[in-house]
Design a protein around this motif. Sequence first.
Motif, mmCIF file in Angstrom:
data_model
loop_
_atom_site.group_PDB
_atom_site.id
_atom_site.type_symbol
_atom_site.label_atom_id
_atom_site.label_comp_id
_atom_site.label_asym_id
_atom_site.label_seq_id
_atom_site.Cartn_x
_atom_site.Cartn_y
_atom_site.Cartn_z
ATOM 1 N N ALA A 31 0.864 -1.177 0.000
ATOM 2 C CA ALA A 31 0.000 0.000 0.000
ATOM 3 C C ALA A 31 0.899 1.226 0.000
ATOM 4 O O ALA A 31 2.105 1.131 0.266
ATOM 5 C CB ALA A 31 -0.904 0.003 1.221
ATOM 6 N N LYS A 33 0.739 5.699 0.962
ATOM 7 C CA LYS A 33 -0.025 6.825 1.490
ATOM 8 C C LYS A 33 0.794 8.089 1.282
ATOM 9 O O LYS A 33 1.948 8.169 1.698
ATOM 10 C CB LYS A 33 -0.293 6.624 2.982
ATOM 11 C CG LYS A 33 -1.076 7.739 3.615
ATOM 12 C CD LYS A 33 -1.298 7.480 5.091
ATOM 13 C CE LYS A 33 -2.061 8.641 5.712
ATOM 14 N NZ LYS A 33 -2.229 8.444 7.148
ATOM 15 N N LYS A 34 0.174 9.069 0.625
ATOM 16 C CA LYS A 34 0.834 10.365 0.450
ATOM 17 C C LYS A 34 0.823 11.095 1.787
ATOM 18 O O LYS A 34 -0.196 11.132 2.473
ATOM 19 C CB LYS A 34 0.091 11.201 -0.591
ATOM 20 C CG LYS A 34 0.630 11.070 -1.976
ATOM 21 C CD LYS A 34 0.008 12.119 -2.881
ATOM 22 C CE LYS A 34 0.775 12.206 -4.164
ATOM 23 N NZ LYS A 34 0.206 13.201 -5.064
ATOM 24 N N ILE A 35 1.970 11.661 2.152
ATOM 25 C CA ILE A 35 2.037 12.436 3.391
ATOM 26 C C ILE A 35 2.194 13.928 3.102
ATOM 27 O O ILE A 35 2.078 14.748 4.008
ATOM 28 C CB ILE A 35 3.153 11.913 4.327
ATOM 29 C CG1 ILE A 35 4.507 11.887 3.639
ATOM 30 C CG2 ILE A 35 2.793 10.534 4.853
ATOM 31 C CD1 ILE A 35 5.662 11.489 4.546
ATOM 32 N N ALA A 40 5.640 10.422 0.050
ATOM 33 C CA ALA A 40 4.709 9.335 0.363
ATOM 34 C C ALA A 40 5.461 8.273 1.155
ATOM 35 O O ALA A 40 6.689 8.254 1.201
ATOM 36 C CB ALA A 40 4.142 8.731 -0.921
ATOM 37 N N TYR A 43 4.140 0.883 2.097
ATOM 38 C CA TYR A 43 4.067 -0.150 3.122
ATOM 39 C C TYR A 43 4.196 -1.507 2.443
ATOM 40 O O TYR A 43 3.469 -1.803 1.486
ATOM 41 C CB TYR A 43 2.736 -0.057 3.867
ATOM 42 C CG TYR A 43 2.524 1.285 4.529
ATOM 43 C CD1 TYR A 43 3.023 1.539 5.805
ATOM 44 C CD2 TYR A 43 1.840 2.309 3.870
ATOM 45 C CE1 TYR A 43 2.838 2.778 6.402
ATOM 46 C CE2 TYR A 43 1.655 3.538 4.466
ATOM 47 C CZ TYR A 43 2.153 3.772 5.734
ATOM 48 O OH TYR A 43 1.974 4.999 6.323
ATOM 49 N N GLN A 110 8.397 -0.104 6.057
ATOM 50 C CA GLN A 110 7.997 1.183 5.489
ATOM 51 C C GLN A 110 9.176 1.840 4.782
ATOM 52 O O GLN A 110 10.302 1.785 5.282
ATOM 53 C CB GLN A 110 7.507 2.124 6.593
ATOM 54 C CG GLN A 110 6.283 1.622 7.314
ATOM 55 C CD GLN A 110 5.819 2.596 8.378
ATOM 56 O OE1 GLN A 110 5.925 3.812 8.204
ATOM 57 N NE2 GLN A 110 5.301 2.079 9.479
ATOM 58 N N VAL A 148 1.240 5.075 -6.279
ATOM 59 C CA VAL A 148 1.075 6.184 -5.353
ATOM 60 C C VAL A 148 0.228 7.232 -6.090
ATOM 61 O O VAL A 148 0.655 7.757 -7.096
ATOM 62 C CB VAL A 148 2.434 6.797 -4.938
ATOM 63 C CG1 VAL A 148 2.222 7.961 -3.973
ATOM 64 C CG2 VAL A 148 3.343 5.741 -4.346
#
Length: 149
Positions: A31, A33-35, A40, A43, A110, A148
């Motif tokens: 997976a 996730k954009k931060i 990003a 995972y 991560q 992403v």
Amino acid sequence: MKKISLILAFVLFTVIGASAQIEKPVTWSYAAKKISKTEAVVYLKANMEEGWHIYSQNLKPGGPNKTVFSFASSKDYSPVGKTTEPKATTYFDENFKMNVSYFGNQVVFQQKVKLNKATATVKGTVEFMVCNDKQCLPPDEVSFNIPVK
């Protein structure tokens, strides 16, 4: 007589083929996730069948094969720092005469990435070795593609 020989040969090859199936006690899922607009976190999750474990990325030479992540070069993204992992279980392994660290059941690694455009696909491979209390399987390598958005 030829029919019986043919049937026996078929049964023999079927039994041999069934007993030679390759064990795959680890499954991987991914997976992202954009931060922020330019960063990003990806995972990389390993699920192990009960009783099996994979090793940490942080093993000293002379022991089992450690888990290694390799990320493909891309103009769309670049890895930031090293792949992180949670705290592993560590014990002294009599076979290797050293401390080894491993993960059983499930582990999530991560990797932070810098994005050079709004969307990217993080590609690479993970090489790992899986063992239980009776045996270790040869090291395996799995490719991944993590979008992403």
